[in-house]
Write a protein that holds these residues in place. Structure first.
Motif, PDB file in Angstrom:
ATOM      1  N   LEU A  30     116.733  52.510  -5.483  1.00 45.23           N
ATOM      2  CA  LEU A  30     118.023  52.861  -6.073  1.00 45.23           C
ATOM      3  C   LEU A  30     118.248  52.124  -7.401  1.00 45.23           C
ATOM      4  O   LEU A  30     118.771  52.686  -8.354  1.00 45.23           O
ATOM      5  N   CYS A  31     117.796  50.879  -7.476  1.00 45.68           N
ATOM      6  CA  CYS A  31     118.014  50.054  -8.674  1.00 45.68           C
ATOM      7  C   CYS A  31     116.947  50.239  -9.753  1.00 45.68           C
ATOM      8  O   CYS A  31     117.146  49.801 -10.887  1.00 45.68           O
ATOM      9  N   ALA A  32     115.840  50.871  -9.425  1.00 45.48           N
ATOM     10  CA  ALA A  32     114.694  50.936 -10.338  1.00 45.48           C
ATOM     11  C   ALA A  32     115.015  51.551 -11.691  1.00 45.48           C
ATOM     12  O   ALA A  32     114.480  51.125 -12.712  1.00 45.48           O
ATOM     13  N   ALA A  33     115.890  52.549 -11.738  1.00 42.38           N
ATOM     14  CA  ALA A  33     116.174  53.256 -12.988  1.00 42.38           C
ATOM     15  C   ALA A  33     117.129  52.493 -13.903  1.00 42.38           C
ATOM     16  O   ALA A  33     117.316  52.875 -15.056  1.00 42.38           O
ATOM     17  N   PHE A  34     117.719  51.415 -13.399  1.00 42.30           N
ATOM     18  CA  PHE A  34     118.685  50.654 -14.196  1.00 42.30           C
ATOM     19  C   PHE A  34     117.992  49.521 -14.948  1.00 42.30           C
ATOM     20  O   PHE A  34     117.135  48.842 -14.408  1.00 42.30           O
ATOM     21  N   LYS A  35     118.413  49.332 -16.189  1.00 42.64           N
ATOM     22  CA  LYS A  35     117.885  48.248 -17.020  1.00 42.64           C
ATOM     23  C   LYS A  35     118.699  46.979 -16.784  1.00 42.64           C
ATOM     24  O   LYS A  35     119.787  47.024 -16.193  1.00 42.64           O
ATOM     25  N   LEU A  36     118.188  45.848 -17.253  1.00 42.54           N
ATOM     26  CA  LEU A  36     118.881  44.565 -17.076  1.00 42.54           C
ATOM     27  C   LEU A  36     120.315  44.598 -17.602  1.00 42.54           C
ATOM     28  O   LEU A  36     121.221  44.076 -16.968  1.00 42.54           O
ATOM     29  N   LYS A  37     120.510  45.228 -18.754  1.00 40.26           N
ATOM     30  CA  LYS A  37     121.844  45.248 -19.352  1.00 40.26           C
ATOM     31  C   LYS A  37     122.828  46.089 -18.537  1.00 40.26           C
ATOM     32  O   LYS A  37     124.027  46.048 -18.775  1.00 40.26           O
ATOM     33  N   GLU A  38     122.339  46.847 -17.575  1.00 36.30           N
ATOM     34  CA  GLU A  38     123.187  47.699 -16.741  1.00 36.30           C
ATOM     35  C   GLU A  38     123.509  47.044 -15.394  1.00 36.30           C
ATOM     36  O   GLU A  38     123.750  47.730 -14.407  1.00 36.30           O
ATOM     37  N   TRP A  39     123.537  45.718 -15.365  1.00 34.57           N
ATOM     38  CA  TRP A  39     123.748  44.990 -14.116  1.00 34.57           C
ATOM     39  C   TRP A  39     125.077  45.338 -13.444  1.00 34.57           C
ATOM     40  O   TRP A  39     125.177  45.351 -12.218  1.00 34.57           O
ATOM     41  N   PHE A 153     115.276  41.261  -7.033  1.00 31.59           N
ATOM     42  CA  PHE A 153     114.753  42.405  -7.776  1.00 31.59           C
ATOM     43  C   PHE A 153     115.017  42.239  -9.272  1.00 31.59           C
ATOM     44  O   PHE A 153     114.146  42.484 -10.100  1.00 31.59           O
ATOM     45  N   THR A 154     116.220  41.798  -9.620  1.00 34.72           N
ATOM     46  CA  THR A 154     116.591  41.617 -11.021  1.00 34.72           C
ATOM     47  C   THR A 154     115.791  40.490 -11.663  1.00 34.72           C
ATOM     48  O   THR A 154     115.387  40.600 -12.827  1.00 34.72           O
ATOM     49  N   LEU A 155     115.514  39.441 -10.917  1.00 34.19           N
ATOM     50  CA  LEU A 155     114.660  38.363 -11.441  1.00 34.19           C
ATOM     51  C   LEU A 155     113.251  38.884 -11.722  1.00 34.19           C
ATOM     52  O   LEU A 155     112.641  38.522 -12.731  1.00 34.19           O
ATOM     53  N   MET A 156     112.750  39.728 -10.833  1.00 33.39           N
ATOM     54  CA  MET A 156     111.431  40.331 -11.066  1.00 33.39           C
ATOM     55  C   MET A 156     111.456  41.227 -12.296  1.00 33.39           C
ATOM     56  O   MET A 156     110.532  41.208 -13.114  1.00 33.39           O
ATOM     57  N   ALA A 159     111.493  39.026 -15.376  1.00 32.79           N
ATOM     58  CA  ALA A 159     110.153  38.492 -15.669  1.00 32.79           C
ATOM     59  C   ALA A 159     109.277  39.582 -16.293  1.00 32.79           C
ATOM     60  O   ALA A 159     108.570  39.328 -17.274  1.00 32.79           O
ATOM     61  N   TYR A 160     109.347  40.782 -15.744  1.00 37.46           N
ATOM     62  CA  TYR A 160     108.542  41.889 -16.268  1.00 37.46           C
ATOM     63  C   TYR A 160     108.977  42.262 -17.684  1.00 37.46           C
ATOM     64  O   TYR A 160     108.135  42.430 -18.571  1.00 37.46           O
ATOM     65  N   SER A 161     110.293  42.384 -17.896  1.00 37.10           N
ATOM     66  CA  SER A 161     110.808  42.857 -19.185  1.00 37.10           C
ATOM     67  C   SER A 161     110.761  41.803 -20.275  1.00 37.10           C
ATOM     68  O   SER A 161     110.344  42.084 -21.402  1.00 37.10           O
ATOM     69  N   LYS A 162     111.200  40.610 -19.961  1.00 36.01           N
ATOM     70  CA  LYS A 162     111.371  39.575 -20.993  1.00 36.01           C
ATOM     71  C   LYS A 162     110.154  38.672 -21.162  1.00 36.01           C
ATOM     72  O   LYS A 162     109.817  38.295 -22.274  1.00 36.01           O
ATOM     73  N   LEU A 169     110.417  51.977 -18.629  1.00 35.20           N
ATOM     74  CA  LEU A 169     109.948  53.257 -18.092  1.00 35.20           C
ATOM     75  C   LEU A 169     108.804  53.043 -17.101  1.00 35.20           C
ATOM     76  O   LEU A 169     108.783  53.630 -16.022  1.00 35.20           O
ATOM     77  N   LYS A 170     107.858  52.174 -17.446  1.00 35.53           N
ATOM     78  CA  LYS A 170     106.727  51.895 -16.555  1.00 35.53           C
ATOM     79  C   LYS A 170     107.208  51.201 -15.275  1.00 35.53           C
ATOM     80  O   LYS A 170     106.704  51.475 -14.188  1.00 35.53           O
ATOM     81  N   TRP A 171     108.180  50.308 -15.411  1.00 39.23           N
ATOM     82  CA  TRP A 171     108.770  49.639 -14.244  1.00 39.23           C
ATOM     83  C   TRP A 171     109.389  50.678 -13.306  1.00 39.23           C
ATOM     84  O   TRP A 171     109.150  50.675 -12.107  1.00 39.23           O
ATOM     85  N   ASN A 172     110.169  51.570 -13.893  1.00 42.64           N
ATOM     86  CA  ASN A 172     110.830  52.616 -13.109  1.00 42.64           C
ATOM     87  C   ASN A 172     109.806  53.497 -12.395  1.00 42.64           C
ATOM     88  O   ASN A 172     109.955  53.793 -11.204  1.00 42.64           O
ATOM     89  N   ILE A 173     108.764  53.889 -13.104  1.00 44.68           N
ATOM     90  CA  ILE A 173     107.729  54.738 -12.506  1.00 44.68           C
ATOM     91  C   ILE A 173     107.012  53.994 -11.386  1.00 44.68           C
ATOM     92  O   ILE A 173     106.790  54.554 -10.296  1.00 44.68           O
TER      93      ILE A 173
END
Length: 192
Positions: A30-39, A153-156, A159-162, A169-173
């Motif tokens: 459910l959270c995969a499509a949301f970016k960090l700024k969309e917390w 999940f957000t910490l992961m 780490a992946y994004s920053k 997009l790759k994270w979401n996929i």
């Protein structure tokens, strides 16, 4: 432990128990499509899911929902697969299923379905006719458990994004694809 604590801990375990990985999988998908700024949107969608879950528990506690574990065992992985497909298909697009409000409604509806998985257990746990306090405690435990999972999940994702500079997009996929694959396996297992 008093009744409030008992129901709170039961709600917590209902979400964070590794044996209840279908709920963990749904929350992460459910959270995969949301970016960090969309917390903030993540918090709203998780709460919408809990509200749906709560409504099912109330209706079930009052005896209005018949138990059918076979259908529930099919519906829960199906909701995960639909969420995963929607995440990938609608990523970065404009349209009805990309609208945040529509996502909140879908999370609420899927919360209704996921509530069915614990409804019969919740009815057994009820000690008296007053369901307000136990329901509040149980759902508070669920919400705190979900927020705990979302924090990890957000910490992961951070780490992946920053740190790794990965593309969202790759994270979401990846997360949605993994969610779909595991849910499909659960779905096929429930058919047999």
């Amino acid at each position: 432990m008093n009744n409030f604590t008992t129901f709170f801990v039961s709600g917590w375990h209902h979400i964070v128990d590794i044996n209840a990985y279908d709920h963990l999988l749904f929350v992460m998908t459910l959270c995969a499509a949301f970016k960090l700024k969309e917390w903030k949107q993540i918090l709203v969608i998780i709460t919408a899911f809990t509200v749906g879950h709560s409504i099912t528990l109330v209706i079930s506690s009052l005896g209005y929902i018949p138990d059918n574990p076979k259908i529930i065992d099919l519906l829960i992985p199906f909701t995960i697969m639909i969420t995963a497909i929607s995440n990938i298909r609608n990523y970065g697009k404009e349209g009805v299923f990309s609208n945040k409000n529509v996502k909140y409604v879908i999370a609420l509806i899927f919360g209704l379905i996921h509530g069915l998985a614990f409804a019969s257990n919740f009815k057994v746990m009820m000690f008296n006719d007053n369901i307000i306090k136990p329901l509040f405690a149980f759902n508070l435990g669920i919400e705190v458990g979900q927020l705990f999972i979302v924090a990890i999940f957000t910490l992961m994702l951070f780490a992946y994004s920053k740190i790794l500079k990965g593309e969202h997009l790759k994270w979401n996929i990846f997360v949605s694809g993994a969610g779909f694959g595991i849910a499909a396996t659960i779905f096929i297992g429930a058919l047999s």
